[in-house]
Scaffold this active site. Structure first.
Site, PDB file in Angstrom:
ATOM      1  N   ASN A  11       0.864  -1.172   0.000  1.00  0.00           N
ATOM      2  CA  ASN A  11       0.000   0.000   0.000  1.00  0.00           C
ATOM      3  C   ASN A  11       0.910   1.233   0.000  1.00  0.00           C
ATOM      4  OD1 ASN A  11      -1.822   2.025   0.469  1.00  0.00           O
ATOM      5  ND2 ASN A  11      -2.338   1.398   2.565  1.00  0.00           N
ATOM      6  N   LYS A  13       0.110   4.218  -0.325  1.00  0.00           N
ATOM      7  CA  LYS A  13      -0.577   5.400   0.247  1.00  0.00           C
ATOM      8  C   LYS A  13      -0.375   6.611  -0.672  1.00  0.00           C
ATOM      9  CE  LYS A  13       0.091   3.373   4.749  1.00  0.00           C
ATOM     10  NZ  LYS A  13      -0.154   3.517   6.167  1.00  0.00           N
ATOM     11  N   HIS A 101      -9.709   0.774   4.855  1.00  0.00           N
ATOM     12  CA  HIS A 101      -8.432   0.989   5.553  1.00  0.00           C
ATOM     13  C   HIS A 101      -8.674   1.940   6.727  1.00  0.00           C
ATOM     14  CE1 HIS A 101      -4.315   2.277   6.339  1.00  0.00           C
ATOM     15  NE2 HIS A 101      -3.916   1.209   5.667  1.00  0.00           N
ATOM     16  N   GLU A 103      -7.107   4.381   7.690  1.00  0.00           N
ATOM     17  CA  GLU A 103      -6.921   5.803   7.344  1.00  0.00           C
ATOM     18  C   GLU A 103      -8.143   6.352   6.628  1.00  0.00           C
ATOM     19  OE1 GLU A 103      -3.087   5.335   5.470  1.00  0.00           O
ATOM     20  OE2 GLU A 103      -2.215   4.870   7.424  1.00  0.00           O
ATOM     21  N   GLU A 171      -5.567  -5.408  10.504  1.00  0.00           N
ATOM     22  CA  GLU A 171      -4.570  -4.365  10.737  1.00  0.00           C
ATOM     23  C   GLU A 171      -4.908  -3.619  12.021  1.00  0.00           C
ATOM     24  OE1 GLU A 171      -2.549  -3.047   6.893  1.00  0.00           O
ATOM     25  OE2 GLU A 171      -4.398  -1.916   6.996  1.00  0.00           O
ATOM     26  N   GLY A 177       2.036   2.061  10.723  1.00  0.00           N
ATOM     27  CA  GLY A 177       2.967   3.175  10.590  1.00  0.00           C
ATOM     28  C   GLY A 177       3.649   3.583  11.884  1.00  0.00           C
ATOM     29  N   SER A 209       3.112  -2.313  10.322  1.00  0.00           N
ATOM     30  CA  SER A 209       4.560  -2.255  10.515  1.00  0.00           C
ATOM     31  C   SER A 209       5.279  -3.556  10.178  1.00  0.00           C
ATOM     32  CB  SER A 209       4.891  -1.801  11.943  1.00  0.00           C
ATOM     33  OG  SER A 209       4.404  -0.488  12.165  1.00  0.00           O
TER      34      SER A 209
HETATM   35  C1  PEP Z   1      -0.965  -0.075   5.862  1.00  0.00           C
HETATM   36  O1  PEP Z   1      -0.943   1.049   5.373  1.00  0.00           O
HETATM   37  O2  PEP Z   1      -1.893  -0.823   5.606  1.00  0.00           O
HETATM   38  C2  PEP Z   1       0.135  -0.460   6.745  1.00  0.00           C
HETATM   39  C3  PEP Z   1       0.077  -1.624   7.319  1.00  0.00           C
HETATM   40  O3  PEP Z   1       1.157   0.440   6.891  1.00  0.00           O
HETATM   41  P1  PEP Z   1       2.584   0.143   7.629  1.00  0.00           P
HETATM   42  O4  PEP Z   1       3.115  -1.140   7.068  1.00  0.00           O
HETATM   43  O5  PEP Z   1       3.414   1.321   7.280  1.00  0.00           O
HETATM   44  O6  PEP Z   1       2.292   0.014   9.082  1.00  0.00           O
END
Ligand code: PEP
Length: 247
Positions: A11, A13, A101, A103, A171, A177, A209
Site C-alpha cells: 500500500n 498510500k 483501511h 486511514e 490491521e 505506521g 509495521s
Molecule cells: C498499511 O498502510 O496498511 C500499513 C500496514 O502500513 P505500515 O506497514 O506502514 O504500518
C-alpha cells in the site's frame, strides 16, 4: 484443505510522483522477472496512488505483479467530485482494491455500511476487495479487540463473499505506521477468530509495521495468508525481502 497461496500487497498510500512510481515498479518487476522460476512462493500486488496506476501498470507488464487501488466509490459513475469508481480502477488494470483501511475509517469517517457498499461496487466491477479491519489501542486495552473486529466484519462483508472475491486484512490501528506490531500470539488468535467469520478459503493478511526484520515470523504463522505492507513497500528491496519470507 485447499492451500491458500500467500499474498503480499504493498500500500503505497499518498506517496510518489510518476518518476518514483515507475522506478519502484520497475525495480519490483526486474526482481520478479529474474526470479520467475525461483521467486517468492506468493502472489504480489502493489496499490499505488490513483495518479500512478497507468504508469505503474506499464512498468509491471509481464512481471506477474498485480495492481490494485487504495479505495473506490461504490457507484460506477456520476457527480462524485474527487472519487474514483471500481470500474475506473478495473479499466486502469487493477484486479484488487483496498477498502475500509483505517486511514479511511478514521481519517474520512467511513463506517461499516459505507465500506459494505464499496465492497459490492468492487465486486460489480470484477475486483477482489481487500477489506481492512482492526481495533484501536484503546479498544485493545479495554479487551474489545475481537468484538470490534467481529462487528466490522458483520457490518462490512456483504452476502456473496467468497474466497475469490474477498481478502481480509487484519490491521490493528495502533500498529499501522508506528513500528509496533501485534504479538505473534495475538495475530494467530485474531486470524483464527476472523477465519471463523468469513468464507472458507478466503485469505487473511496481517498488516501493521511489517518489515524485512519481522516478516518471516509473521508470515510463518499458519493462520497468516500474507501481508499488507505500507512503509516498507516503498522500497523495492524491502518489499522483495518481505515477499521472499513466504516459504
Ligand atoms: C498499511 O498502510 O496498511 C500499513 C500496514 O502500513 P505500515 O506497514 O506502514 O504500518
Amino acid at each position: 484443505m485447499a492451500v491458500r497461496t500467500k499474498l503480499v500487497a504493498g500500500n503505497w498510500k499518498m506517496n510518489g510522483l510518476r518518476a518514483d512510481g515507475a522506478a519502484l515498479a520497475r525495480g519490483l518487476a526486474k526482481r520478479a522477472i529474474a526470479a520467475a522460476h525461483a521467486g517468492p512462493r506468493c502472489e504480489l500486488l502493489v496499490c499505488p496512488p490513483a495518479s500512478l496506476l497507468t504508469t505503474v501498470a506499464g512498468a509491471l507488464a509481464g512481471s506477474g505483479i498485480a495492481l490494485g487501488g487504495q479505495d473506490c466509490h461504490a457507484t460506477a459513475k456520476g457527480a462524485y467530485t474527487g472519487d474514483i469508481s471500481p470500474e475506473m480502477l478495473a479499466d486502469a488494470g487493477c484486479s484488487h482494491v483496498i477498502l475500509g483501511h483505517s486511514e479511511r475509517r478514521h481519517g474520512h469517517g467511513e463506517g461499516d455500511a459505507a465500506v459494505r457498499e464499496k465492497v459490492l461496487g468492487a465486486w460489480r466491477a470484477g475486483l477482489v476487495a481487500i477489506l481492512c479491519v482492526g481495533e484501536t489501542q484503546v479498544q485493545r486495552q479495554a479487551g474489545q479487540a475481537s468484538d470490534i473486529v467481529a462487528a466490522q466484519l458483520a457490518g462490512s462483508v456483504p452476502n456473496g463473499a467468497a474466497a475469490d472475491n474477498l481478502v481480509v486484512a487484519y490491521e490493528p490501528v495502533w500498529a499501522i505506521g508506528t513500528g509496533l506490531t501485534a504479538t505473534l500470539d495475538d495475530i494467530a488468535t485474531m486470524h483464527a477468530a476472523v477465519r471463523a467469520r468469513i468464507p472458507a478459503g478466503a485469505r487473511i493478511l496481517y498488516g501493521g509495521s511489517v518489515n524485512p526484520q519481522n516478516a518471516a515470523d509473521i508470515l510463518g504463522l499458519a493462520e497468516v495468508d500474507g501481508a499488507l505492507v505500507g512503509g516498507a513497500s516503498l522500497d523495492a528491496e524491502s518489499f522483495w525481502t518481505i515477499a521472499r519470507c513466504c516459504a
